[in-house]
Write an enzyme that holds these catalytic residues in place. Structure first.
Site, mmCIF file in Angstrom:
data_model
loop_
_atom_site.group_PDB
_atom_site.id
_atom_site.type_symbol
_atom_site.label_atom_id
_atom_site.label_comp_id
_atom_site.label_asym_id
_atom_site.label_seq_id
_atom_site.Cartn_x
_atom_site.Cartn_y
_atom_site.Cartn_z
ATOM 1 N N ARG A 111 37.878 20.210 40.561
ATOM 2 C CA ARG A 111 39.398 20.459 40.487
ATOM 3 C C ARG A 111 40.003 20.847 39.189
ATOM 4 N NH1 ARG A 111 38.517 15.446 42.696
ATOM 5 N NH2 ARG A 111 39.157 15.383 44.936
ATOM 6 N N LYS A 133 45.225 34.733 34.884
ATOM 7 C CA LYS A 133 45.072 34.900 36.557
ATOM 8 C C LYS A 133 43.719 34.929 36.802
ATOM 9 C CE LYS A 133 47.557 38.658 37.376
ATOM 10 N NZ LYS A 133 48.325 39.650 38.273
ATOM 11 N N LYS A 203 51.002 41.503 25.886
ATOM 12 C CA LYS A 203 50.588 40.886 27.071
ATOM 13 C C LYS A 203 50.773 39.250 26.953
ATOM 14 C CE LYS A 203 48.055 39.739 30.877
ATOM 15 N NZ LYS A 203 47.060 40.391 32.150
ATOM 16 N N GLU A 213 54.170 35.089 37.063
ATOM 17 C CA GLU A 213 54.254 36.243 37.566
ATOM 18 C C GLU A 213 55.781 36.293 38.194
ATOM 19 O OE1 GLU A 213 51.169 38.389 39.851
ATOM 20 O OE2 GLU A 213 51.456 39.804 37.913
ATOM 21 N N ARG A 217 56.948 39.659 34.236
ATOM 22 C CA ARG A 217 55.428 40.091 34.249
ATOM 23 C C ARG A 217 54.955 41.376 34.904
ATOM 24 N NH1 ARG A 217 50.512 35.531 33.965
ATOM 25 N NH2 ARG A 217 48.726 36.948 34.075
ATOM 26 N N ASN A 221 52.638 46.103 35.245
ATOM 27 C CA ASN A 221 52.135 47.069 36.264
ATOM 28 C C ASN A 221 52.739 48.331 36.164
ATOM 29 O OD1 ASN A 221 50.791 45.072 37.670
ATOM 30 N ND2 ASN A 221 52.587 44.414 38.782
ATOM 31 N N HIS A 224 50.963 51.314 37.555
ATOM 32 C CA HIS A 224 50.433 50.834 38.676
ATOM 33 C C HIS A 224 50.599 51.233 40.139
ATOM 34 C CE1 HIS A 224 48.259 49.066 35.212
ATOM 35 N NE2 HIS A 224 47.566 48.579 36.059
ATOM 36 N N HIS A 240 39.782 53.597 37.764
ATOM 37 C CA HIS A 240 41.459 52.849 37.752
ATOM 38 C C HIS A 240 42.256 53.250 36.506
ATOM 39 C CE1 HIS A 240 43.923 49.505 38.294
ATOM 40 N NE2 HIS A 240 43.910 49.176 36.974
HETATM 41 P P1 NAD Z 1 33.498 45.116 35.169
HETATM 42 O O1 NAD Z 1 33.891 43.647 34.755
HETATM 43 O O2 NAD Z 1 33.079 45.462 36.432
HETATM 44 O O3 NAD Z 1 32.888 45.728 33.657
HETATM 45 C C1 NAD Z 1 32.344 47.210 33.968
HETATM 46 C C2 NAD Z 1 30.699 47.333 33.660
HETATM 47 O O4 NAD Z 1 30.733 47.220 32.468
HETATM 48 C C3 NAD Z 1 30.110 46.222 34.542
HETATM 49 O O5 NAD Z 1 29.167 46.913 35.048
HETATM 50 C C4 NAD Z 1 29.742 45.387 33.439
HETATM 51 O O6 NAD Z 1 28.400 44.936 33.496
HETATM 52 C C5 NAD Z 1 29.545 46.214 32.237
HETATM 53 N N1 NAD Z 1 29.547 45.749 30.730
HETATM 54 C C6 NAD Z 1 30.583 44.747 30.609
HETATM 55 N N2 NAD Z 1 30.765 44.479 29.093
HETATM 56 C C7 NAD Z 1 29.728 45.503 28.714
HETATM 57 C C8 NAD Z 1 29.404 45.953 27.332
HETATM 58 N N3 NAD Z 1 29.816 45.300 26.293
HETATM 59 N N4 NAD Z 1 28.438 46.693 27.360
HETATM 60 C C9 NAD Z 1 27.750 47.230 28.350
HETATM 61 N N5 NAD Z 1 28.238 47.139 29.554
HETATM 62 C C10 NAD Z 1 29.139 46.218 29.586
HETATM 63 O O7 NAD Z 1 35.186 46.089 34.963
HETATM 64 P P2 NAD Z 1 36.443 45.736 33.974
HETATM 65 O O8 NAD Z 1 37.118 47.041 34.126
HETATM 66 O O9 NAD Z 1 36.343 44.819 32.686
HETATM 67 O O10 NAD Z 1 37.345 44.634 34.927
HETATM 68 C C11 NAD Z 1 37.899 45.046 36.468
HETATM 69 C C12 NAD Z 1 38.145 43.845 36.903
HETATM 70 O O11 NAD Z 1 39.266 43.147 36.194
HETATM 71 C C13 NAD Z 1 38.731 43.969 38.305
HETATM 72 O O12 NAD Z 1 38.088 43.091 39.246
HETATM 73 C C14 NAD Z 1 40.123 43.815 38.160
HETATM 74 O O13 NAD Z 1 40.609 43.105 39.384
HETATM 75 C C15 NAD Z 1 40.278 42.675 37.175
HETATM 76 N N6 NAD Z 1 41.512 42.686 36.493
HETATM 77 C C16 NAD Z 1 42.072 41.204 36.287
HETATM 78 C C17 NAD Z 1 43.282 41.158 35.688
HETATM 79 C C18 NAD Z 1 43.809 39.709 35.303
HETATM 80 O O14 NAD Z 1 44.670 39.492 35.023
HETATM 81 N N7 NAD Z 1 43.093 38.812 35.742
HETATM 82 C C19 NAD Z 1 43.879 42.165 34.931
HETATM 83 C C20 NAD Z 1 43.468 43.466 35.256
HETATM 84 C C21 NAD Z 1 42.174 43.618 35.720
#
Ligand code: NAD
Length: 334
Positions: A111, A133, A203, A213, A217, A221, A224, A240
């Site tokens: 939990r 989030k 942020k 949100e 918040r 976006n 986006h 993206h």
């Molecule tokens: P990701 O987490 O998939 O990372 C991208 C790639 O880089 C992966 O293959 C990872 O293994 C690799 N990687 C990570 N750090 C590395 C490093 N230092 N050196 C080498 N490789 C590395 O992608 P992302 O763009 O970081 O995140 C995308 C995700 O974030 C999506 O799922 C999206 O929905 C989420 N997101 C969440 C929020 C939120 O508020 N929670 C906001 C924006 C995006």
């Protein structure tokens, strides 16, 4: 040197430490009383952390496909088998995929247990790791199951960005560009650590004003609405952050047509995107009408579309943007 930003959420508030080598602070940010840590990460991430207490590593698969309820169950079962209790903690080491998934596990295991994020991607550091989030995807859509679960601390180690593949780095820059128009000003003149910290501060301020949100918040976006439509249209020739960049240029054109901003502000949008080597034109293969149909498709857009737009009072949500304005602005980014 490390820059610390506070996310001011009262008793759920926490520090975000930004800097080269900031992961060394991990032992200090794990709350007193935590006996054991599950470090959740991915095999491809070439960085390790030392929580300074007993810890087990749990690897999750790479990519968006890893954000599943099946993986939540698999991690929870691994933790239960290893005897993790409510007094223990999870540390997520990775990008947004790892911190969304690990944060959600922390929200539901026993939990809810303590969570610390060590963010290793640019997008993660300026966006995904901050704000609480967490969640996973369903076949029916992205991020449909999740929870607001604030971490105890976030570490944005800018040294880890040195191994990030260039396309991932560029994708993060799309989000950085967004912050220029959310009060960040000339972020491109700052060194990387200061620039990341400035984005985190914006942020953090938005999250502190609107944790769950509501309207405020939504300004995060910015850019986006078109980006999501491009992604939904299934044209993945843009990553993206690149789709966000085109979305930012588009939002400026929409705001110009509503007389919310002038030509020089539109030019400023393009200047910022160019400074980060980001695109601001729509790929020719994308159909404008189809994209507009995808805007706000989850809501009934009878009286026009809701859009996040720049203006004299800054970026804000604007309702009732009409289709002819949206279509005309689309031509301006061809
Ligand atoms: P990701 O987490 O998939 O990372 C991208 C790639 O880089 C992966 O293959 C990872 O293994 C690799 N990687 C990570 N750090 C590395 C490093 N230092 N050196 C080498 N490789 C590395 O992608 P992302 O763009 O970081 O995140 C995308 C995700 O974030 C999506 O799922 C999206 O929905 C989420 N997101 C969440 C929020 C939120 O508020 N929670 C906001 C924006 C995006």
């Amino acid at each position: 040197m490390t820059i610390t930003i506070d996310v001011a959420l009262g008793d759920r508030g926490y520090p975000v430490h930004v800097g080269h080598g900031a992961r060394e602070l991990l032992g200090e940010v794990i709350p007193d009383g935590v006996k054991r840590v599950a470090v959740i990460t991915q095999a491809g991430i070439p960085w390790t952390v030392d929580p300074g207490i007993e810890h087990d590593a749990i690897e999750v698969p790479d990519g968006e496909e890893a954000k599943t309820l099946a993986n939540v169950e698999a991690i929870c079962r691994q933790m239960a088998t290893a005897g993790f209790t409510r007094a223990d903690a999870i540390v997520g080491v990775g990008g947004g995929v790892v911190t969304d998934l690990a944060g959600f596990v922390a929200a539901v295991y026993h939990r809810g247990i303590c969570f610390v994020s060590v963010s290793t991607t640019l997008l993660g550091q300026v966006d995904a790791a901050i704000g609480g989030k967490t969640g996973v995807n369903l076949p029916e859509g992205k991020n449909l199951v999740g929870a607001f679960w604030q971490p105890s601390a976030v570490i944005c180690d800018t040294e880890t960005l040195s191994t990030l593949p260039t396309p991932e780095y560029q994708s993060g820059m799309g989000e950085v560009a967004k912050y220029h128009f959310l009060g960040g000003g000339d972020l491109d003149t700052l060194e990387l650590d200061e620039r990341v910290a400035a984005c985190v501060q914006i942020k953090a301020d938005v999250v502190a004003a609107d944790e769950r949100e509501g309207d405020r918040r939504a300004i995060l976006n910015y850019g986006h609405t078109l980006a999501h439509a491009i992604e939904t249209a299934g044209e993945y020739e843009l990553r993206h952050g690149e789709a966000v960049a085109v979305g930012i240029a588009y939002a400026a054109e929409v705001a110009r047509r509503l007389d919310r901003i002038d030509d020089s502000r539109v030019a400023e949008h393009r200047r910022v995107l160019s400074a980060y080597d980001l695109p601001f034109r729509l790929p020719a293969s994308l159909d404008a009408g189809e994209l507009i149909d995808l805007f706000n498709r989850d809501k009934k857009a009878i009286d026009g579309v809701t859009f996040v737009l720049d203006g004299d009072a800054g970026v804000e949500t604007v309702v009732g943007v009409e289709r002819d304005v949206l279509a005309d602005a689309m031509e301006a980014i061809r």
